[in-house]
Enzyme design. Structure first.
Site, PDB file in Angstrom:
ATOM      1  N   TYR A 119      42.175  48.789  36.966  1.00  0.00           N
ATOM      2  CA  TYR A 119      40.824  48.391  36.545  1.00  0.00           C
ATOM      3  C   TYR A 119      40.594  46.902  36.804  1.00  0.00           C
ATOM      4  CZ  TYR A 119      36.846  47.143  33.659  1.00  0.00           C
ATOM      5  OH  TYR A 119      35.659  46.629  33.227  1.00  0.00           O
TER       6      TYR A 119
ATOM      7  N   ARG B  22      35.107  43.814  42.948  1.00  0.00           N
ATOM      8  CA  ARG B  22      33.655  43.910  42.723  1.00  0.00           C
ATOM      9  C   ARG B  22      33.059  42.517  42.575  1.00  0.00           C
ATOM     10  NH1 ARG B  22      31.794  47.311  37.480  1.00  0.00           N
ATOM     11  NH2 ARG B  22      33.271  45.879  36.527  1.00  0.00           N
TER      12      ARG B  22
ATOM     13  N   TYR C  29      34.085  37.768  29.218  1.00  0.00           N
ATOM     14  CA  TYR C  29      35.338  38.081  28.528  1.00  0.00           C
ATOM     15  C   TYR C  29      36.387  37.020  28.889  1.00  0.00           C
ATOM     16  CZ  TYR C  29      34.251  43.054  27.346  1.00  0.00           C
ATOM     17  OH  TYR C  29      33.743  44.216  26.835  1.00  0.00           O
TER      18      TYR C  29
ATOM     19  N   ARG D 154      25.081  44.907  29.255  1.00  0.00           N
ATOM     20  CA  ARG D 154      25.207  45.977  28.241  1.00  0.00           C
ATOM     21  C   ARG D 154      24.126  47.033  28.381  1.00  0.00           C
ATOM     22  NH1 ARG D 154      30.431  45.721  26.826  1.00  0.00           N
ATOM     23  NH2 ARG D 154      30.978  43.595  26.246  1.00  0.00           N
TER      24      ARG D 154
ATOM     25  N   GLU E  22      34.394  56.448  24.767  1.00  0.00           N
ATOM     26  CA  GLU E  22      33.329  55.527  25.193  1.00  0.00           C
ATOM     27  C   GLU E  22      32.053  56.356  25.343  1.00  0.00           C
ATOM     28  OE1 GLU E  22      34.355  52.510  28.215  1.00  0.00           O
ATOM     29  OE2 GLU E  22      32.614  53.209  29.347  1.00  0.00           O
TER      30      GLU E  22
END
Ligand code: 3EB
Length: 334
Positions: free
Chosen positions: A140, A147, A200, A213, A323
């Site tokens: 990940y 990305r 983060y 979000r 999730e």
């Protein structure tokens, strides 16, 4: 410019029944479950996640204006007046998933620019073994790095452009990415209960994830409020490790905080718990053994009756068990 009204429906019917319903207004049918040649087709996107509770819905996206299909290299494009849905399926070979993430976003972003749909509205990212280590990092984290690099090469200041997203690990199949984009921008929204993912701290990876979000977009007669995959994260820290019900409650609180922010932006979403009132949700569950318990909580505790897809999916932090993503449809103001 006249706008396209986009419609999403979760249809509890198998793909053969649905085939009759494909026409020039079908932007895409998104099918969940095992990859299967007979469901393949230009209008179909196959997400290799098993349905572990509830109905096996097919998610059907329709447009009020005609859809044109094309391919640009490896990318399938379904385009309508002001919206485009791009999809990309990449075999998961021994390639570094950082390069895969980079190359995939490079071709997606370039295709969107060239075809005149430069504004990202929502992305979905599914790939195998998301929590597995590759060269000392989780796959990940490597995906996030790739990305990010694709965005950074193309945009000086891309954080304000980042849309709502989902990134989930699969147990089989190919890397499957799809992106909703538009000729006109959406508005991206952050959650006051959570540190923005793009901010983060480094402890979660050398490069932060690139998403917002939520994103709201007006499509003709309605607004869609797309909510990112939301996990049991407060601030930037995972909560309720090992406690799936506790994680679901924290997700509910995160979604309610996001909903409150949206209401403060004058978005008319119902004054109800988000898990109850979202028009569609997908619940990604790491361990299928938790599926019945989670379905019970969603239906009994949160009193949800709207369509819900319960999928086996690996959350991108290993300690997280569940999730939820979803969307609200909001009638456009008269
Ligand atoms: C989180 O809040 C959970 O990397 O595109 C959710 C949605 C998550 C999208 C992404 C990751 C992504 O950090 C993980």
């Amino acid at each position: 410019m006249a706008n396209t009204t986009l419609r999403v429906d979760y249809i509890a019917a198998d793909i053969e029944t649905l085939a009759a319903g494909v026409d020039e207004h079908t932007l895409a049918r998104i099918c969940y479950g095992h990859q299967d040649a007979k469901t393949a087709g230009a209008s179909s996107i196959q997400v290799p996640l098993a349905v572990v509770a509830g109905h096996r819905y097919t998610e059907v996206w329709r447009s009020s204006t005609p859809v044109e299909r094309s391919t640009v290299g490896p990318v399938n494009v379904a385009a309508t007046l002001d919206a485009a849905l791009l999809s990309l399926v990449i075999p998961d070979r021994e390639t570094d998933v950082e390069d895969v993430g980079h190359d995939a976003y490079a071709v997606l972003l370039d295709t969107l620019q060239r075809s005149g749909y430069p504004h990202l509205i929502r992305t979905w990212n599914f790939f195998p073994a998301i929590n597995q280590a590759q060269d000392g990092e989780e796959r990940y984290q490597r995906f996030c790095a790739g990305r990010y690099r694709a965005f950074a090469e193309r945009f000086h200041d891309f954080l304000p452009l980042l849309p709502a997203a989902t990134a989930i690990g699969t147990r089989e199949g190919s890397i499957t990415l799809f992106v909703l984009a538009s000729k006109t921008p959406g508005m991206h929204i952050e959650n006051p209960r959570q540190v923005s993912a793009y901010a983060y701290p480094r402890q979660y990876g050398r490069v932060s994830p690139s998403f917002a979000r939520a994103t709201v977009k007006s499509w003709g007669e309605e607004l869609h409020l797309y909510v990112s995959g939301t996990a049991s994260i407060v601030g930037h820290a995972s909560q309720h490790v090992g406690d799936v019900r506790g994680q679901l409650e924290e997700i509910g609180a995160n979604l309610d905080a996001l909903a409150a922010t949206c209401r403060a932006h004058s978005l008319r979403i119902p004054p109800l718990p988000a898990l109850q009132s979202m028009d569609f949700i997908k619940v990604y569950i790491r361990d299928p053994a938790d599926a019945a318990d989670i379905q019970d909580a969603i239906e009994q505790q949160f009193e949800r009756t709207e369509p819900t897809l319960y999928l086996q999916g690996d959350v991108c932090r290993e300690e997280l068990l569940v999730e939820v993503e979803g969307m609200w449809r909001i009638p456009a103001q008269a």
